[in-house]
Design a protein around this motif. Sequence first.
Motif, PDB file in Angstrom:
ATOM      1  N   LEU A   1       0.820  -1.218   0.000  1.00 30.18           N
ATOM      2  CA  LEU A   1       0.000   0.000   0.000  1.00 30.18           C
ATOM      3  C   LEU A   1       0.855   1.270   0.000  1.00 30.18           C
ATOM      4  CD1 LEU A   1      -2.921  -0.904   2.450  1.00 30.18           C
ATOM      5  CD2 LEU A   1      -3.049  -0.578  -0.039  1.00 30.18           C
ATOM      6  N   HIS A   2       1.978   1.234   0.727  1.00 30.05           N
ATOM      7  CA  HIS A   2       2.869   2.391   0.766  1.00 30.05           C
ATOM      8  C   HIS A   2       3.558   2.576  -0.584  1.00 30.05           C
ATOM      9  CE1 HIS A   2       6.657   4.581   1.814  1.00 30.05           C
ATOM     10  NE2 HIS A   2       5.760   5.361   2.398  1.00 30.05           N
ATOM     11  N   LEU A   3       4.037   1.481  -1.144  1.00 30.44           N
ATOM     12  CA  LEU A   3       4.705   1.554  -2.448  1.00 30.44           C
ATOM     13  C   LEU A   3       3.730   2.050  -3.521  1.00 30.44           C
ATOM     14  CD1 LEU A   3       6.758  -1.751  -2.258  1.00 30.44           C
ATOM     15  CD2 LEU A   3       7.542   0.581  -1.754  1.00 30.44           C
ATOM     16  N   LYS A   4       2.497   1.579  -3.482  1.00 31.73           N
ATOM     17  CA  LYS A   4       1.464   2.016  -4.423  1.00 31.73           C
ATOM     18  C   LYS A   4       1.162   3.504  -4.234  1.00 31.73           C
ATOM     19  CE  LYS A   4      -3.372   1.251  -5.623  1.00 31.73           C
ATOM     20  NZ  LYS A   4      -4.624   0.651  -5.231  1.00 31.73           N
ATOM     21  N   PHE A   5       1.077   3.945  -2.982  1.00 30.20           N
ATOM     22  CA  PHE A   5       0.819   5.354  -2.686  1.00 30.20           C
ATOM     23  C   PHE A   5       1.868   6.244  -3.342  1.00 30.20           C
ATOM     24  CE2 PHE A   5       2.135   8.978  -0.130  1.00 30.20           C
ATOM     25  CZ  PHE A   5       0.988   9.765  -0.192  1.00 30.20           C
ATOM     26  N   VAL A   6       3.137   5.919  -3.155  1.00 32.36           N
ATOM     27  CA  VAL A   6       4.217   6.735  -3.719  1.00 32.36           C
ATOM     28  C   VAL A   6       4.155   6.705  -5.248  1.00 32.36           C
ATOM     29  CG1 VAL A   6       6.722   6.980  -3.936  1.00 32.36           C
ATOM     30  CG2 VAL A   6       5.702   6.443  -1.705  1.00 32.36           C
ATOM     31  N   GLU A   7       3.984   5.526  -5.813  1.00 35.02           N
ATOM     32  CA  GLU A   7       3.951   5.389  -7.265  1.00 35.02           C
ATOM     33  C   GLU A   7       2.802   6.183  -7.896  1.00 35.02           C
ATOM     34  OE1 GLU A   7       3.004   1.910 -10.536  1.00 35.02           O
ATOM     35  OE2 GLU A   7       3.998   1.325  -8.661  1.00 35.02           O
ATOM     36  N   GLU A   8       1.627   6.120  -7.290  1.00 34.43           N
ATOM     37  CA  GLU A   8       0.443   6.733  -7.893  1.00 34.43           C
ATOM     38  C   GLU A   8       0.253   8.209  -7.568  1.00 34.43           C
ATOM     39  OE1 GLU A   8      -2.955   4.355  -6.858  1.00 34.43           O
ATOM     40  OE2 GLU A   8      -2.300   2.695  -8.144  1.00 34.43           O
ATOM     41  N   ASN A   9       0.943   8.723  -6.554  1.00 31.33           N
ATOM     42  CA  ASN A   9       0.670  10.089  -6.117  1.00 31.33           C
ATOM     43  C   ASN A   9       1.856  11.032  -6.134  1.00 31.33           C
ATOM     44  OD1 ASN A   9      -2.259   9.853  -5.153  1.00 31.33           O
ATOM     45  ND2 ASN A   9      -1.242   8.089  -4.221  1.00 31.33           N
ATOM     46  N   SER A  10       3.056  10.547  -6.401  1.00 31.48           N
ATOM     47  CA  SER A  10       4.237  11.407  -6.322  1.00 31.48           C
ATOM     48  C   SER A  10       4.214  12.552  -7.332  1.00 31.48           C
ATOM     49  CB  SER A  10       5.519  10.590  -6.460  1.00 31.48           C
ATOM     50  OG  SER A  10       5.548   9.928  -7.707  1.00 31.48           O
ATOM     51  N   TYR A  11       3.422  12.412  -8.380  1.00 32.44           N
ATOM     52  CA  TYR A  11       3.321  13.498  -9.359  1.00 32.44           C
ATOM     53  C   TYR A  11       2.653  14.745  -8.746  1.00 32.44           C
ATOM     54  CZ  TYR A  11      -1.709  12.858 -10.008  1.00 32.44           C
ATOM     55  OH  TYR A  11      -3.063  12.808  -9.803  1.00 32.44           O
ATOM     56  N   LEU A  12       1.948  14.578  -7.616  1.00 35.66           N
ATOM     57  CA  LEU A  12       1.228  15.690  -6.999  1.00 35.66           C
ATOM     58  C   LEU A  12       2.133  16.655  -6.243  1.00 35.66           C
ATOM     59  CD1 LEU A  12      -1.806  13.704  -5.533  1.00 35.66           C
ATOM     60  CD2 LEU A  12      -1.863  15.310  -7.465  1.00 35.66           C
ATOM     61  N   TRP A  13       3.253  16.155  -5.703  1.00 41.56           N
ATOM     62  CA  TRP A  13       4.057  17.016  -4.841  1.00 41.56           C
ATOM     63  C   TRP A  13       5.389  17.405  -5.468  1.00 41.56           C
ATOM     64  CZ3 TRP A  13       2.719  12.047  -2.728  1.00 41.56           C
ATOM     65  CH2 TRP A  13       3.723  11.082  -2.785  1.00 41.56           C
ATOM     66  N   LYS A  14       5.856  18.585  -5.027  1.00 46.70           N
ATOM     67  CA  LYS A  14       7.164  19.058  -5.469  1.00 46.70           C
ATOM     68  C   LYS A  14       8.228  18.812  -4.407  1.00 46.70           C
ATOM     69  CE  LYS A  14       6.437  23.829  -3.988  1.00 46.70           C
ATOM     70  NZ  LYS A  14       6.359  25.225  -4.398  1.00 46.70           N
ATOM     71  N   LYS A  15       7.783  18.622  -3.158  1.00 45.86           N
ATOM     72  CA  LYS A  15       8.726  18.444  -2.053  1.00 45.86           C
ATOM     73  C   LYS A  15       8.055  17.639  -0.953  1.00 45.86           C
ATOM     74  CE  LYS A  15      11.086  21.279   1.450  1.00 45.86           C
ATOM     75  NZ  LYS A  15      11.326  22.659   1.897  1.00 45.86           N
ATOM     76  N   VAL A  16       8.844  16.781  -0.327  1.00 47.59           N
ATOM     77  CA  VAL A  16       8.395  16.012   0.833  1.00 47.59           C
ATOM     78  C   VAL A  16       9.504  16.069   1.869  1.00 47.59           C
ATOM     79  CG1 VAL A  16       7.768  13.724   1.709  1.00 47.59           C
ATOM     80  CG2 VAL A  16       7.021  14.416  -0.557  1.00 47.59           C
ATOM     81  N   VAL A  17       9.135  16.331   3.116  1.00 45.33           N
ATOM     82  CA  VAL A  17      10.094  16.298   4.226  1.00 45.33           C
ATOM     83  C   VAL A  17       9.528  15.343   5.271  1.00 45.33           C
ATOM     84  CG1 VAL A  17      11.200  17.624   6.058  1.00 45.33           C
ATOM     85  CG2 VAL A  17      10.894  18.649   3.794  1.00 45.33           C
ATOM     86  N   VAL A  18      10.391  14.451   5.760  1.00 49.16           N
ATOM     87  CA  VAL A  18       9.996  13.450   6.734  1.00 49.16           C
ATOM     88  C   VAL A  18      10.780  13.656   8.022  1.00 49.16           C
ATOM     89  CG1 VAL A  18       9.879  10.977   7.246  1.00 49.16           C
ATOM     90  CG2 VAL A  18       9.497  11.779   4.902  1.00 49.16           C
ATOM     91  N   TYR A  19      10.063  13.624   9.142  1.00 46.96           N
ATOM     92  CA  TYR A  19      10.684  13.647  10.465  1.00 46.96           C
ATOM     93  C   TYR A  19      10.270  12.368  11.187  1.00 46.96           C
ATOM     94  CZ  TYR A  19      11.442  18.628   9.636  1.00 46.96           C
ATOM     95  OH  TYR A  19      11.829  19.828   9.110  1.00 46.96           O
ATOM     96  N   ASP A  20      11.247  11.528  11.506  1.00 46.10           N
ATOM     97  CA  ASP A  20      10.996  10.321  12.301  1.00 46.10           C
ATOM     98  C   ASP A  20      11.616  10.536  13.676  1.00 46.10           C
ATOM     99  OD1 ASP A  20       9.752   8.943  10.210  1.00 46.10           O
ATOM    100  OD2 ASP A  20      11.594   7.967   9.563  1.00 46.10           O
ATOM    101  N   SER A  21      10.882  10.170  14.717  1.00 48.68           N
ATOM    102  CA  SER A  21      11.436  10.328  16.054  1.00 48.68           C
ATOM    103  C   SER A  21      11.083   9.124  16.928  1.00 48.68           C
ATOM    104  CB  SER A  21      10.937  11.622  16.717  1.00 48.68           C
ATOM    105  OG  SER A  21       9.539  11.558  16.924  1.00 48.68           O
ATOM    106  N   ILE A  22      11.983   8.875  17.887  1.00 46.69           N
ATOM    107  CA  ILE A  22      11.801   7.816  18.878  1.00 46.69           C
ATOM    108  C   ILE A  22      12.126   8.414  20.240  1.00 46.69           C
ATOM    109  CG2 ILE A  22      12.266   5.905  17.299  1.00 46.69           C
ATOM    110  CD1 ILE A  22      15.125   5.810  18.476  1.00 46.69           C
ATOM    111  N   ASP A  23      11.868   7.630  21.294  1.00 46.69           N
ATOM    112  CA  ASP A  23      12.182   8.099  22.648  1.00 46.69           C
ATOM    113  C   ASP A  23      13.675   8.365  22.784  1.00 46.69           C
ATOM    114  OD1 ASP A  23       9.544   7.536  23.187  1.00 46.69           O
ATOM    115  OD2 ASP A  23       9.965   5.643  24.178  1.00 46.69           O
ATOM    116  N   GLN A  24      13.993   9.269  23.666  1.00 45.88           N
ATOM    117  CA  GLN A  24      15.401   9.548  23.934  1.00 45.88           C
ATOM    118  C   GLN A  24      15.981   8.597  24.949  1.00 45.88           C
ATOM    119  OE1 GLN A  24      16.134  13.235  25.891  1.00 45.88           O
ATOM    120  NE2 GLN A  24      14.076  13.369  26.643  1.00 45.88           N
TER     121      GLN A  24
END
Length: 137
Positions: A114-137
């Motif tokens: 589902l994630h791979l399909k999302f990127v493949e089918e929708n990446s034409y919509l955006w010009k930029k993506v920024v991801v922030y991943d965080s875990i406990d310190q």
Amino acid sequence: MKNRRSFLKKVAAGTFAAGFFPFSKQASAGEVKLTGALIHHVFFWLKEPANQSHKKKLIDALNDLLKVETIKMSHIGIPAGTESRDVVDHSYSVSYMVMFDNQAGQDKYQVHPLHLKFVEENSYLWKKVVVYDSIDQ
């Protein structure tokens, strides 16, 4: 798992009592602590930010993506009306925040069909993506 169960019970109690989770009078921020979770927060800048049909398509696709079984909590949003604060970035079009129990859950999500399909089918919509991943310190 015990912490997650306790958290979900407090969320359920707070949601029922207050009608809206973040401002629950049943559980304070000190009482509801996420431990061991991985938070994955993604910000999308649309190629055509004024195109409401593109924004709707992206939001609909993000909602479909929430079917990935390792996602435990989610929030899809747009910039809030907090322009008076200079430190807040309102330049993005859509934000997508999901929580996983741990790194393994997020790793499964990244290669999930589902994630791979999302990127493949929708990446034409955006010009930029920024991801922030965080875990406990």
